[in-house]
Design an enzyme around this catalytic site. Structure first.
Site, PDB file in Angstrom:
ATOM      1  N   GLU A   1       9.192  73.285   9.373  1.00 28.72           N
ATOM      2  CA  GLU A   1       8.436  73.092  10.621  1.00 28.72           C
ATOM      3  C   GLU A   1       7.029  73.579  10.307  1.00 28.72           C
ATOM      4  O   GLU A   1       6.808  74.778  10.148  1.00 28.72           O
ATOM      5  CB  GLU A   1       9.035  73.921  11.766  1.00 28.72           C
TER       6      GLU A   1
ATOM      7  N   CYS B   1       1.124  76.320  16.878  1.00 24.82           N
ATOM      8  CA  CYS B   1       1.152  75.118  16.034  1.00 24.82           C
ATOM      9  C   CYS B   1       0.843  73.909  16.894  1.00 24.82           C
ATOM     10  O   CYS B   1       0.408  72.879  16.400  1.00 24.82           O
ATOM     11  CB  CYS B   1       2.508  74.984  15.368  1.00 24.82           C
TER      12      CYS B   1
HETATM   13  P1  NAP Z   1       2.408  81.178   6.711  1.00 22.83           P
HETATM   14  O1  NAP Z   1       1.272  81.969   6.231  1.00 22.83           O
HETATM   15  O2  NAP Z   1       2.694  79.871   6.084  1.00 22.83           O
HETATM   16  O3  NAP Z   1       3.701  82.131   6.593  1.00 22.83           O
HETATM   17  C1  NAP Z   1       4.943  81.785   7.120  1.00 22.83           C
HETATM   18  C2  NAP Z   1       6.011  82.624   6.458  1.00 22.83           C
HETATM   19  O4  NAP Z   1       6.141  82.289   5.081  1.00 22.83           O
HETATM   20  C3  NAP Z   1       5.748  84.118   6.485  1.00 22.83           C
HETATM   21  O5  NAP Z   1       6.964  84.781   6.711  1.00 22.83           O
HETATM   22  C4  NAP Z   1       5.234  84.388   5.083  1.00 22.83           C
HETATM   23  O6  NAP Z   1       5.399  85.720   4.693  1.00 22.83           O
HETATM   24  C5  NAP Z   1       6.127  83.460   4.296  1.00 22.83           C
HETATM   25  N1  NAP Z   1       5.695  83.112   2.945  1.00 22.83           N
HETATM   26  C6  NAP Z   1       4.435  83.025   2.461  1.00 22.83           C
HETATM   27  N2  NAP Z   1       4.470  82.640   1.163  1.00 22.83           N
HETATM   28  C7  NAP Z   1       5.767  82.488   0.825  1.00 22.83           C
HETATM   29  C8  NAP Z   1       6.450  82.108  -0.373  1.00 22.83           C
HETATM   30  N3  NAP Z   1       5.808  81.793  -1.492  1.00 22.83           N
HETATM   31  N4  NAP Z   1       7.798  82.066  -0.351  1.00 22.83           N
HETATM   32  C9  NAP Z   1       8.470  82.348   0.766  1.00 22.83           C
HETATM   33  N5  NAP Z   1       7.893  82.727   1.914  1.00 22.83           N
HETATM   34  C10 NAP Z   1       6.544  82.779   1.948  1.00 22.83           C
HETATM   35  O7  NAP Z   1       2.284  80.876   8.275  1.00 22.83           O
HETATM   36  P2  NAP Z   1       1.806  81.836   9.454  1.00 22.83           P
HETATM   37  O8  NAP Z   1       0.361  82.135   9.284  1.00 22.83           O
HETATM   38  O9  NAP Z   1       2.752  82.973   9.631  1.00 22.83           O
HETATM   39  O10 NAP Z   1       2.012  80.861  10.694  1.00 22.83           O
HETATM   40  C11 NAP Z   1       1.073  79.921  11.092  1.00 22.83           C
HETATM   41  C12 NAP Z   1       1.440  78.534  10.602  1.00 22.83           C
HETATM   42  O11 NAP Z   1       2.732  78.174  11.055  1.00 22.83           O
HETATM   43  C13 NAP Z   1       0.526  77.457  11.178  1.00 22.83           C
HETATM   44  O12 NAP Z   1       0.235  76.515  10.169  1.00 22.83           O
HETATM   45  C14 NAP Z   1       1.358  76.840  12.279  1.00 22.83           C
HETATM   46  O13 NAP Z   1       0.996  75.527  12.612  1.00 22.83           O
HETATM   47  C15 NAP Z   1       2.725  76.901  11.676  1.00 22.83           C
HETATM   48  N6  NAP Z   1       3.755  76.846  12.708  1.00 22.83           N
HETATM   49  C16 NAP Z   1       4.514  75.717  12.852  1.00 22.83           C
HETATM   50  C17 NAP Z   1       5.463  75.632  13.855  1.00 22.83           C
HETATM   51  C18 NAP Z   1       6.310  74.413  14.072  1.00 22.83           C
HETATM   52  O14 NAP Z   1       7.280  74.492  14.808  1.00 22.83           O
HETATM   53  N7  NAP Z   1       6.008  73.292  13.438  1.00 22.83           N
HETATM   54  C19 NAP Z   1       5.626  76.710  14.719  1.00 22.83           C
HETATM   55  C20 NAP Z   1       4.839  77.843  14.546  1.00 22.83           C
HETATM   56  C21 NAP Z   1       3.917  77.911  13.533  1.00 22.83           C
HETATM   57  P3  NAP Z   1       4.116  86.754   4.723  1.00 22.83           P
HETATM   58  O15 NAP Z   1       3.739  86.905   6.148  1.00 22.83           O
HETATM   59  O16 NAP Z   1       4.693  87.980   4.119  1.00 22.83           O
HETATM   60  O17 NAP Z   1       3.045  86.105   3.892  1.00 22.83           O
END
Ligand code: NAP
Ligand code: MG
Length: 529
Positions: free
Chosen positions: A290, A324
């Site tokens: 997602e 998002c």
């Molecule tokens: P993010 O930076 O991509 O991080 C998401 C998760 O992934 C965090 O738990 C992060 O941990 C982890 N992560 C990072 N690198 C990783 C790796 N190499 N392997 C495994 N896990 C890893 O996203 P965010 O800033 O938290 O959230 C914002 C993003 O989410 C936006 O792009 C938004 O559009 C999207 N989003 C989408 C939806 C949907 O339903 N489509 C809903 C909500 C949000 P750390 O925090 O420890 O880095």
């Protein structure tokens, strides 16, 4: 929500809550604030687990506030959490679906009972306003219930099929959906309850055991969720919770061959990296992604100006543009362009910014230092490209604002149509508006991006039908003042994206979601007749 009130809290009803909700939130906030700075452990196989190192969870409202100290898990913790989930799988998948649902419904009820504590923690951890924070927790509980309801409505997905006519034999065929095994849930900061609890609930209801890895900005909320599952009586090892950096701990979880499926919710780039890493396994495993959005709103000359302006402002700036589903670009037909602009600016200028735990505040800070720096870099880039700020365009540093990451909600016009920021998710409180000559032109722009998460429209009923048919997005809304592009609730607006916004083509909290967590087995039994 507490059972004594008939009020149903959702993102759409949160604008008119009963008074009791405020007093109970404030009581919980006082209690939570009196207990800041404690050390929290991971939960692996039912045991509290410390790591070699820890990290601080600070509030973006005031970075002097250390909310808690959390474990910086490493690859050993990752391996142990997956092994614990594996060990718990036979018993959990082997018990009846009715037994599983009873425990999960209890967990959902515990979230409701503890909703004010959740709300206070989410508000402090994410910087969400109180109504959004409470709704996030309420949504988590309802997502868990919805997964249970779907399993129940489909009798555990155990279905008798046709009997193929065989001479001298009786054939009995069953289709049974069965869990995969160990499911990994990696969640983002912005809906730490709903986007951890929702996938967790579906994976568990389906009979999988899970490992949760929350965002490092929001580990506390997920710990509260893990406690609800444990306190509801889910057996040890069915829900494991680990904390630490995505790049190290997260990657170690993804790379572990004993993971059978993943739900990742987060940014496009990280999600695609995870998708590619996970594909290195020895066979294809389910990967539910997602991802981000670049959500458009289209306003026709026949729109109700007030509804459109309200919906745009709420979706552009709710949660500081960090949904998002945030409305990040708006295409407006020329005859109503000026009217919409001036009303959108007026409404934006009325938004109260500050400590989002205060009742009167709508906009809190952005989540962390990186987002704060991103906001400033985008402002500079827009300015250099000739974009104009009708309001905002700056960070806020007066008084207590300089302790946190506060950004003014920003409305941009005159950004050249070929500028990259028309297509890139920014995830801060900036939205860009432009006028168009026709709705077809608007639709062309709306669909010309790599994402397809949500989209909104304002205009006549006929035009709305045309919009639904032509827009390429997973969640679409017409004439909605509660939010042009935002708003999701299990059973009402299941949530998911097309194109670069999601991998499964099925929306969470909808009719086809829990099935993603199971593979089908056909059982053919032949007896001599
Ligand atoms: P993010 O930076 O991509 O991080 C998401 C998760 O992934 C965090 O738990 C992060 O941990 C982890 N992560 C990072 N690198 C990783 C790796 N190499 N392997 C495994 N896990 C890893 O996203 P965010 O800033 O938290 O959230 C914002 C993003 O989410 C936006 O792009 C938004 O559009 C999207 N989003 C989408 C939806 C949907 O339903 N489509 C809903 C909500 C949000 P750390 O925090 O420890 O880095
Ligand atoms: Mg934090």
């Amino acid at each position: 929500m507490p059972k004594e009130t008939a009020f149903k809290l959702t993102y759409a009803t949160m604008f008119n809550p009963p008074e009791e909700l405020h007093t109970r939130f404030e009581d919980a906030l006082t209690k939570v604030k009196a207990n800041l700075g404690k050390e929290h452990t991971m939960l692996i196989g039912g045991k509290e687990r410390k790591a070699k190192a820890t990290f601080e969870d600070r509030s973006p409202i005031n970075t002097d506030w250390v909310l808690g100290v959390f474990q910086q898990g490493d690859e050993h913790d990752a391996a142990d959490a997956i092994a614990a989930a594996r060990a718990a799988f036979p018993a959990w998948s082997g018990c009846s679906w009715q037994e599983r649902l009873a425990l999960l419904r209890k967990a959902a009820d515990l979230i409701d009972e503890r909703i004010y504590e959740f709300g206070a923690v989410i508000a402090l951890e994410v910087g969400k306003n109180r109504m959004e924070a409470l709704s996030d927790a309420a949504e988590a509980a309802d997502l868990i219930r919805y997964a249970c309801d779907q399993i129940n409505a489909n009798s555990g997905f155990i279905k008798k099929m046709g009997e193929d006519p065989l001479q001298g034999f009786k054939a009995v065929n069953y289709s049974v959906l069965r869990p995969y095994g160990v499911w990994l849930i990696v969640s983002p900061f912005n809906f730490p309850a709903a986007l951890t609890g929702g996938p967790a609930g579906a994976a568990l209801a389906a009979g999988n055991t899970i490992v949760i890895k929350p965002a490092s900005d929001t580990p506390w909320t997920s710990r509260l969720l893990a406690d609800c599952f444990r306190d509801a009586g889910l057996p040890d090892g069915v829900v494991n919770y680990v904390t630490g950096p995505g790049r190290t701990l997260g990657q170690a979880l993804i790379d572990n061959p004993d993971v059978d499926g993943i739900t990742f919710t987060g940014s496009f780039d990280v999600g695609m990296g995870i998708y590619r890493s996970f594909a290195q396994g020895s066979y294809v495993r389910p990967t539910i992604l997602e991802l981000g959005g670049k959500n458009p709103a289209i306003v026709s000359k026949n729109a109700d100006i007030e509804e459109a302006a309200l919906g745009i402002v709420r979706s552009a700036f709710g949660l500081q543009g960090q949904k998002c589903s945030a409305c990040s670009r708006v295409y407006i037909e020329r005859p109503v362009y000026q009217k919409i602009l001036s009303r959108v600016v007026e409404l934006t200028n009325k938004l109260a910014i500050g400590d989002p735990t205060d009742r009167s505040v709508y906009l809190g800070p952005v989540v962390n230092k990186n987002s704060y720096a991103d906001f400033q870099a985008y402002i500079k880039e827009i300015n250099e490209a000739g974009g104009r700020f009708l309001t905002g365009g700056k960070i806020l540093t007066d008084g207590d604002f300089d302790k946190g990451y506060f950004c003014a909600p920003t409305i941009v016009v005159d950004l050249p149509m070929d500028h990259r920021l028309w297509k890139q998710e920014m995830f801060v409180p900036i939205t860009t508006l432009t006028q168009v000559e026709t709705l077809e032109e608007a639709m062309g722009y709306a669909n010309d991006v790599g994402y397809g998460l949500t989209a909104g429209f304002y205009g006549s009923l006929d035009e709305a039908q045309w919009f639904f048919e032509n827009i390429r997005a997973g969640v679409t809304y017409a004439n909605r003042p509660q939010g042009a592009t935002t708003g999701a609730w299990p059973g009402f607006q299941p949530f998911g994206g097309w194109k670069g916004s999601g991998s499964s083509g099925k929306n969470a909290g909808g009719l086809y979601y829990v099935q993603l967590y199971m593979h089908e087995q056909i059982q053919t039994l032949i007896q001599k007749s």
